[in-house]
Structures are given as C-alpha cells and as structure tokens.
Design a protein around this motif. Structure first.
Motif, mmCIF file in Angstrom:
data_model
loop_
_atom_site.group_PDB
_atom_site.id
_atom_site.type_symbol
_atom_site.label_atom_id
_atom_site.label_comp_id
_atom_site.label_asym_id
_atom_site.label_seq_id
_atom_site.Cartn_x
_atom_site.Cartn_y
_atom_site.Cartn_z
ATOM 1 N N PHE A 140 62.881 -3.485 -19.856
ATOM 2 C CA PHE A 140 63.502 -3.019 -21.096
ATOM 3 C C PHE A 140 65.010 -3.243 -21.095
ATOM 4 O O PHE A 140 65.601 -3.550 -22.134
ATOM 5 C CB PHE A 140 63.160 -1.546 -21.348
ATOM 6 N N ALA A 141 65.659 -3.138 -19.932
ATOM 7 C CA ALA A 141 67.095 -3.416 -19.850
ATOM 8 C C ALA A 141 67.367 -4.886 -20.155
ATOM 9 O O ALA A 141 68.341 -5.222 -20.834
ATOM 10 C CB ALA A 141 67.633 -3.043 -18.470
ATOM 11 N N THR A 145 67.042 -5.311 -23.755
ATOM 12 C CA THR A 145 68.207 -4.707 -24.393
ATOM 13 C C THR A 145 69.336 -5.716 -24.521
ATOM 14 O O THR A 145 69.967 -5.830 -25.574
ATOM 15 C CB THR A 145 68.693 -3.486 -23.574
ATOM 16 N N ALA A 160 70.451 -7.009 -28.110
ATOM 17 C CA ALA A 160 71.818 -6.619 -28.464
ATOM 18 C C ALA A 160 72.679 -7.838 -28.754
ATOM 19 O O ALA A 160 73.454 -7.838 -29.714
ATOM 20 C CB ALA A 160 72.439 -5.786 -27.351
ATOM 21 N N ARG A 186 72.761 1.989 -32.025
ATOM 22 C CA ARG A 186 71.806 1.974 -30.916
ATOM 23 C C ARG A 186 71.587 3.392 -30.384
ATOM 24 O O ARG A 186 70.452 3.804 -30.125
ATOM 25 C CB ARG A 186 72.334 1.055 -29.820
ATOM 26 N N ILE A 237 68.176 5.608 -30.171
ATOM 27 C CA ILE A 237 67.718 6.161 -28.889
ATOM 28 C C ILE A 237 67.474 7.663 -29.017
ATOM 29 O O ILE A 237 66.468 8.182 -28.513
ATOM 30 C CB ILE A 237 68.745 5.867 -27.776
ATOM 31 N N TRP A 247 77.943 1.901 -22.214
ATOM 32 C CA TRP A 247 77.352 1.162 -23.323
ATOM 33 C C TRP A 247 78.418 0.517 -24.191
ATOM 34 O O TRP A 247 78.259 -0.624 -24.623
ATOM 35 C CB TRP A 247 76.479 2.076 -24.166
#
Length: 144
Positions: free
Chosen positions: A17-18, A21, A25, A41, A45, A84
C-alpha cells in the motif's frame, strides 16, 4: 506459514500500500499544491480509519486514555503530518522511483532510534540489512 495474525503479513501489505501511495500520489498531485493534496489525503484517511474502527467494533472512549498515551500519539501524529507534507513536496519535485526509496531511510532511523529510546538490540545480521538499506539510499540519492 504466513497467517493473518503474522506481523510479516501485515508489514508486507503495508509495503504494497505504501508503494501504491507513492504512485497514486505522484499522479494525483500534478497541478495541485502538495500541502493541499496532503490535507485531502489526510481527510480521506480519517474517514476510512473511522469506518474500520466503527465497523470493526473497536470504538472506545478516547478520553479514557492516559495522558502519556495522548502525548505520544499526539507527537506521532505531528511527526506523521510533517512526514507526509515533506513526502508530497518531494514527490512533486522528484521522481517517485527516487523519492520513495529515500523516504525509506526512515527504516535506518527507526533502528537507530529504537536502540537509543527503546533499548532494542538488533542482531549483527539485522544491522547488516539496515546498512544495506542505507547504502541503497545513498546510491539512489547520488547524482549521475
């Protein structure tokens, strides 16, 4: 065997998932301020995690948590938000294939901080792996 209770199973899912991401993104921040993108984002979340907690029957009164828990979860939240924001800014400026691996220098820093603050003692083999990650980051970060 890798069951659903295994930390490795969940860590591998986290890595998948990272990775997604970073790709999503990079596509999503084109023409958008990176801080605004991070806010959007984060809002998404919050909704998704709220659903996980609510539908999973895991809700409890957060006001009953200790002050220490609030302090360290708060500090973690601040660090996450700053991470982030920096990550999205870096993604906007650089290639995802370079930004994401450099971001994973956090693995090296976690190991060092865990030794300093948590008293953890990685084995020599684990330090070798950590050093290899650090070396990979250096190779990726060097200009050609």
């Amino acid at each position: 065997m890798m069951g659903t209770a295994s930390w490795l199973f969940w860590a591998l899912l986290s890595a998948v998932f990272a990775a997604l991401t970073a790709i999503f993104a990079k596509i999503g921040i084109r023409g958008v301020d990176s801080d605004l993108a991070t806010l959007i984002r984060t809002a998404i979340i919050s909704v998704v995690l709220s659903l996980f907690v609510w539908l999973g029957g895991k809700w409890s009164n957060p006001l009953q948590l200790s002050g220490k828990t609030w302090l360290f979860l708060g500090l973690s939240g601040i660090a996450t938000g700053l991470s982030w924001a920096c990550y999205f800014r870096a993604l906007q400026m650089g290639e995802a294939s370079k930004v994401a691996p450099v971001d994973k220098l956090s693995l090296v820093l976690v190991a060092v901080f865990a030794v300093i603050f948590l008293g953890e003692r990685p084995a020599p083999r684990e330090w070798l792996g950590i050093a290899m990650v650090a070396g990979g980051v250096v190779v990726l970060a060097l200009k050609r």
